[in-house]
Design a protein around this motif. Structure first.
Motif, PDB file in Angstrom:
ATOM      1  N   GLY A 157      -3.372   4.093  -4.667  1.00  0.00           N
ATOM      2  CA  GLY A 157      -3.971   2.784  -4.424  1.00  0.00           C
ATOM      3  C   GLY A 157      -4.505   2.118  -5.678  1.00  0.00           C
ATOM      4  N   SER A 171       2.076   1.168  -8.672  1.00  0.00           N
ATOM      5  CA  SER A 171       3.387   0.691  -8.208  1.00  0.00           C
ATOM      6  C   SER A 171       3.494  -0.818  -8.333  1.00  0.00           C
ATOM      7  CB  SER A 171       3.630   1.091  -6.748  1.00  0.00           C
ATOM      8  OG  SER A 171       3.805   2.472  -6.664  1.00  0.00           O
ATOM      9  N   THR A 172       2.390  -1.508  -8.074  1.00  0.00           N
ATOM     10  CA  THR A 172       2.397  -2.965  -8.219  1.00  0.00           C
ATOM     11  C   THR A 172       2.759  -3.329  -9.656  1.00  0.00           C
ATOM     12  OG1 THR A 172       0.719  -3.166  -6.496  1.00  0.00           O
ATOM     13  CG2 THR A 172       0.995  -5.053  -7.969  1.00  0.00           C
TER      14      THR A 172
HETATM   15  P1  ADP Z   1      -0.497   2.935  -6.385  1.00  0.00           P
HETATM   16  O1  ADP Z   1       0.942   2.824  -6.741  1.00  0.00           O
HETATM   17  O2  ADP Z   1      -1.375   3.225  -7.565  1.00  0.00           O
HETATM   18  O3  ADP Z   1      -0.755   3.891  -5.254  1.00  0.00           O
HETATM   19  P2  ADP Z   1      -0.168   0.265  -5.247  1.00  0.00           P
HETATM   20  O4  ADP Z   1       0.231  -0.674  -6.315  1.00  0.00           O
HETATM   21  O5  ADP Z   1       0.892   0.767  -4.326  1.00  0.00           O
HETATM   22  O6  ADP Z   1      -0.987   1.485  -5.889  1.00  0.00           O
HETATM   23  O7  ADP Z   1      -1.296  -0.425  -4.353  1.00  0.00           O
HETATM   24  C1  ADP Z   1      -2.454  -1.046  -4.900  1.00  0.00           C
HETATM   25  C2  ADP Z   1      -3.245  -1.673  -3.769  1.00  0.00           C
HETATM   26  O8  ADP Z   1      -2.516  -2.758  -3.210  1.00  0.00           O
HETATM   27  C3  ADP Z   1      -3.531  -0.712  -2.614  1.00  0.00           C
HETATM   28  O9  ADP Z   1      -4.812  -1.031  -2.096  1.00  0.00           O
HETATM   29  C4  ADP Z   1      -2.439  -1.059  -1.609  1.00  0.00           C
HETATM   30  O10 ADP Z   1      -2.875  -0.766  -0.291  1.00  0.00           O
HETATM   31  C5  ADP Z   1      -2.256  -2.540  -1.837  1.00  0.00           C
HETATM   32  N1  ADP Z   1      -0.890  -3.010  -1.558  1.00  0.00           N
HETATM   33  C6  ADP Z   1       0.258  -2.531  -2.113  1.00  0.00           C
HETATM   34  N2  ADP Z   1       1.331  -3.229  -1.672  1.00  0.00           N
HETATM   35  C7  ADP Z   1       0.848  -4.182  -0.840  1.00  0.00           C
HETATM   36  C8  ADP Z   1       1.455  -5.216  -0.053  1.00  0.00           C
HETATM   37  N3  ADP Z   1       2.778  -5.429  -0.084  1.00  0.00           N
HETATM   38  N4  ADP Z   1       0.642  -5.997   0.696  1.00  0.00           N
HETATM   39  C9  ADP Z   1      -0.680  -5.788   0.705  1.00  0.00           C
HETATM   40  N5  ADP Z   1      -1.325  -4.839   0.016  1.00  0.00           N
HETATM   41  C10 ADP Z   1      -0.574  -4.034  -0.764  1.00  0.00           C
END
Ligand code: ADP
Length: 297
Positions: A38, A42-43
């Motif tokens: 979280g 990944s974002t």
């Molecule tokens: P990581 O890869 O470090 O686990 P992410 O980038 O997947 O982190 O997620 C960062 C935050 O954004 C988390 O709180 C996740 O729940 C939220 N999140 C990720 N993708 C989406 C989306 N498509 N819509 C809403 N929230 C998202």
């Protein structure tokens, strides 16, 4: 070539601030992006891989405007997403051949040579005829790297690649990445401290969308010198110590809790100083003990 990320922010439509003012300088070599689930890893990876747009900020890859010249980025990018997800019944060799064609390697002979060399490099040559559906976790990840290497990328992004691999597979995967990271930028996103420890010459810790520290692991360790204290305690004392001290981690050693705390002065009470390890760096940063800082590489 260097990847320079400046003031990148991204808020999802549900209000989650996934990235907040992220700035990073990423040189050639293995770069570890370390953060808990979280954190926003990944974002960030998807934005850099041109699959998603940032709300604000900029990024340059050498002379390429990495957020706007998407086509240029894709030409030099190899990407292994967190969930590669595509494991059809066709063989590794046929799938790579197909992906090579999509990458624009039109000449059949050239494609054959490229596929052959990638299968060799990722130690999959003996499994070339095997259907991808039958691959183990480690083989799948190595196949993921093979496809990411198509077209000689300058920037390789691998998102949580070692999750779910057993120790032997993880080691093979480390060796493969270490070899690749010599001449190109490899960004390895992970929540596993060991990944960074084994592989990365530079790193950042990211949490709740913010960069908490960045630089070389060695400098981050040096900055914690004399501030990490260890003690073996009884199970019943754990909560007490958590109230009294800045507890970084509690680990069981031979069934007995051993705690690491952060303290700038000698805490007394039977604690002894220990050299910091990367887990101390990671958890001190996440828990806000060591503060936000940047370490020169
Ligand atoms: P990581 O890869 O470090 O686990 P992410 O980038 O997947 O982190 O997620 C960062 C935050 O954004 C988390 O709180 C996740 O729940 C939220 N999140 C990720 N993708 C989406 C989306 N498509 N819509 C809403 N929230 C998202």
């Amino acid at each position: 070539m260097e990847l320079s990320i400046r003031n990148l922010s991204k808020t999802y439509s549900n209000g989650v601030k996934a990235l907040q003012d992220v700035s990073l300088q990423i040189p050639t070599g293995m770069y570890g992006l370390l953060g808990p689930n979280g954190a926003g890893k990944s974002t960030l990876m998807r934005i850099l891989a041109t699959l998603q747009d940032a709300d604000s900020g900029s990024a340059t890859l050498g002379s390429i405007d990495a957020l706007n010249q998407k086509h240029e980025v894709r030409k030099v990018l190899g990407y292994l997403p967190q969930d590669f997800g595509v494991y059809p019944k066709i063989s590794a060799q046929d799938m790579l051949d197909h992906l090579a064609l999509l990458k624009g390697i039109a000449n059949r002979g050239e494609r054959k040579a490229v596929v052959e060399s990638l299968l060799e490099r990722t130690n999959l040559a003996e499994h070339r005829k095997k259907a991808l559906t039958g691959f183990s976790g480690g083989m799948r990840q190595r196949f993921g790297i093979a496809q990411a290497l198509l077209g000689n990328p300058k920037l390789i992004i691998v998102d949580e690649p070692t999750a779910g691999l057993d120790p032997g597979e993880r080691n093979r995967f480390y060796n493969l990445l270490a070899e690749i990271g010599e001449n190109v930028i490899v960004i390895l996103s992970t929540h596993i401290v060991e990944d960074v420890k084994e592989l990365c010459t530079n790193m950042a810790v990211i949490h709740l969308g913010r960069v908490l520290l960045s630089g070389s692991p060695d400098n981050a360790l040096t900055a914690l010198r004399g501030r990490i204290w260890q003690k073996s305690i009884a199970k019943a004392q754990v909560e007490d110590y958590e109230r009294q001290f800045k507890v970084i981690s509690t680990k069981l050693i031979a069934g007995r809790p051993t705690i690491h705390i952060y303290s700038e002065a000698d805490p007394g009470d039977g604690f002894h100083a220990v050299p910091a390890d990367l887990e101390d760096v990671f958890f001190s940063a996440i828990r806000g003990f060591a503060g936000t800082r940047e370490y020169a590489a």
